[in-house]
Write an enzyme that holds these catalytic residues in place. Sequence first.
Site, PDB file in Angstrom:
ATOM      1  N   ASP A  21      -5.271   5.388  -2.779  1.00  0.00           N
ATOM      2  CA  ASP A  21      -4.657   4.823  -1.570  1.00  0.00           C
ATOM      3  C   ASP A  21      -3.236   5.364  -1.385  1.00  0.00           C
ATOM      4  O   ASP A  21      -2.246   4.700  -1.690  1.00  0.00           O
ATOM      5  CB  ASP A  21      -4.634   3.300  -1.684  1.00  0.00           C
ATOM      6  N   HIS A  31      -3.372   3.163   3.575  1.00  0.00           N
ATOM      7  CA  HIS A  31      -3.558   2.105   4.577  1.00  0.00           C
ATOM      8  C   HIS A  31      -2.273   1.829   5.351  1.00  0.00           C
ATOM      9  O   HIS A  31      -2.318   1.300   6.461  1.00  0.00           O
ATOM     10  CB  HIS A  31      -4.142   0.838   3.955  1.00  0.00           C
ATOM     11  N   SER A  43       2.962  -3.055  -0.260  1.00  0.00           N
ATOM     12  CA  SER A  43       2.068  -1.906  -0.131  1.00  0.00           C
ATOM     13  C   SER A  43       2.900  -0.637  -0.006  1.00  0.00           C
ATOM     14  O   SER A  43       3.781  -0.545   0.844  1.00  0.00           O
ATOM     15  CB  SER A  43       1.177  -2.048   1.106  1.00  0.00           C
TER      16      SER A  43
END
Length: 722
Positions: free
Chosen positions: A224, A88, A656
Site C-alpha cells: 500500500d 489508498h 495512513s
Amino acid sequence: MLQRIVKPLLVLALLALTQYSYATEGMWLPQLLSGLNEKEMKGMGMKISAADIYNINKGSLKDAIVSFGGFCTAEVISTQGLLLTNHHCGYGVIQKHSSLQNNFLENGFWAKTAVEELPNPGLFATFIVRIDDVTKAALQDVQPGMTEKERQSAIDKRLHEIRQNARKESWQETMIKPMFEGNQYFLFVTETYRDVRLVGAPPSSIGKFGSDTDNWVWPRHTGDFSMFRIYAGKDGRPAPYSKDNVPLKPKHALPISMKGVKQNDFTMVLGFPGRTNEYLPSEAVKQTVEVTDAAKVEMRDAALKIMDSYMRKDPQIKIQYAAKYASTANYWKKWMGEMQGVKQTNGIARKQQYEATYRQLLAGNPTWQQQYGGVLDSLNSLYRQIQPYAQTRDYYSELVGNVELFTVSDKLLNFLSDARQKGEGQYETLRSQFLESMAPFYQNYNATVDKDICVSLLALYAQGVPARFSGNEYNQIWQVSNKDSRALANQLYAASALTSMDKLKALLQQPLNAVVAQVWKDPAAGMAIALRNGFVENVSKPLNELQLGINKLQRTYMQAQIDVMGSKKRFYPDANSTLRVTYGKADGYTPRDGVRYDFYTYLDGVMEKYIPGDYEFDVPARLIELYKKKDYGQYGVNGKMPVCFIASNHTTGGNSGSPALNANGHLIGLNFDRTWEGTMSDINYDPSICRNIMVDIRYVLFIVDKFAGCTRLIDEMNLVKK
C-alpha cells in the site's frame, strides 16, 4: 479500623491503574518529548534524542513529515523532495489521471523522467515549522460562570490576536488547535506546498491487494504505497504549479534502513492522526460499543448483504457498486472490531476501575473535592440521558446515507432551496450545474438494488427508533403502509421522479415553481422530508442541548483527570489532525484463545492468497515471475521477501502514509492500517491486541526497483545497509 481497610483498597486500585497505563499508548506532541517521553523511549531502545525528532534550529525528523492533502500523512525520502505515502491516499489522484487507454489504477504508473511526473491541482503538502504553547494568552479572558457561548467568544477573540501577532515568514501560515478538550491551546506555524506531482504507483493488484476482505485484518500482504514529489519555486519557497518549478530541497529527508525489524525492536511513527476519544467516561464507552456502534453495524450489515448479493450475480452492478461497497464496509468492519476489542479486553470494566481510583484520590483531597466533586457522576448521567437520542441519530444517518433515493432527495431539496433564494433568473444556470453534478451519481445507481436496501433499512429503522422520535409525518406514512417496508418501498420507487437521470431531467425541464410543486408531491422527496422533520423536531434539539452540557463537563473532567491522576499517569491530547509521535515495539499478538499471530508476513503469503482474475487477490504476472525466480535483489532476506509487519504503535485515521522509523530514526516501513481487534484504540487502547500494520520499506523498494524498473528513484534515496 476504617483506615486499615481503605489503604489496602487504594493500593489495589493504584496497582490496577498501573495496568491501565501502558508505555506504548499515546499520541505525543513532538515538542514535549524531551520532558515527557525521551527517557522511556531510550529505555525501549531509541538511539536518537528528542532534539533529533523536533528541532526549530536545524533539520529534524519533523521536517520530513507532511500532512498530505489534509487527509493522510507522507514523508520526504530524498533530497529532491520525493514523497512516500499510501496507495489508498493517492488513489483519487491516480484515478483522475487514469483512462481506458492509460489505466494507472489497474496497471500502475511510473514516471521514467522528471518531465513525466504529473501535476495534481488542489493537492498540497504541509510541513510543521514550529509549535508554540499559547494557552495562557488564549484563556486570559475566560472567567468562572461564563456560558459556553461567552467562553468561546472570549477565546476566539484572543486566538485572532495571537494569529495576527505570530512570528512567521510571509509565505508561512498559522493555525491554533485546542488540546485536552479546550483546556490548552497550541499554535502551529506551517509551510504548504501546492505543486505536488505524481511520480509512481504500483498496480492496484499490489497497492490494494486483499482489498475489502483483508481490510482491518492481519495477516496482511498489501503493498500500500505511492510516490509523489514536492516542487517549489526557484527560491525554495511554496509556489503555484509552474513548469519552471524545481524539486524541493528539504530540511531533512529520511534515511532508509535495509536492516529490517526484529521481535521487540523499538518502532516509532510520526504523522497527523485524525480523531480519538481516549478520556471518555465509562458510560460513553459503554454507549459507543453497546448502542451506537451496534446500531450502525446492524444497518450497514443489511445494506452490504444486499449489495453483495447483486454484485455476485451481475458484472455491471459489481462495477457500479464496488466503490460504494468498499466505502460502506470500511467503518462497518471497524466498528465491529471496536466492539469486539473492548469486550475482549474488558474495556468497560477497566474504565470503571480507573474511575474508582479517580474517586478515591479525589475524596482524599478537599481542594479537588470542592473543585471537581460530582463532575464524573454528572457526566456519566448526561451520557445515559443522551443515549436514546444518539442511537436515533445513528439510525437516521445510516438510513438516509445508505438509501440513495433519500440521498438524492436531500440533494434536490437543497438545490431547489438555493434556486428559490437566488431567483428565477438564475434557475437555468443552476439547473445545468445540478444536472451535471448528478450525472456521475446516476451512472453508478441501480434503483432495484437501492429499493431492496430501502426495504431492509426502513424495517430496521422502525424497529430501532421509538415512535416519539420519528415524528408525526413519518409515523403517518408508516401507518398508511400498514408498517410494511416492502409495500412502502414499492410505492416510493414506482411513483418517484428521482429513480433515474432521465426522469430527473424531465422533472427539471419545467419552470421552477412547477418543479417545487411537483417535488412536494413526490413520494420519495416527501419521505425524505418526513424523516428529516422528525429528526430535527424530536431528536436534534435535545441532542444538541445535552451535547453542550457534555462538552462543558468533559472539559472539566479532562482537567480533573490531569490534576487528580497526574502523578500516576501521563496524559497526551486526543488526536486532532496535528503532528504527533507514537512509539512501541514490533510484536505479534493473540486475538483470541488458541490463536497467535506472528509480526511479519512474506511474499509467500501473497502467492498463497493468489486467485487468478479475482479483483481482490489477483497477482501481476511480473510479480509471479520474480517470486518463482526468487529474484529479490538486495531487498530479500534468506531467500524470502518481507512484505508487512505489525507493532504496538498507537495510530488512527490520518496516520495512513505515516513513516515507521527504527531506533536510529531511519525509515523501516509505511503505516497503512490497524488490526481488526485493535480498532478500539480510538477509545480504549490496549497493547495486548492493539497493533498498527505497516508495509516493509524493503517491499516498497523491491516493487519500485525489480518490479517496475524505476531505478532512478532508488538512486536518489539514502539506503543505509549497516
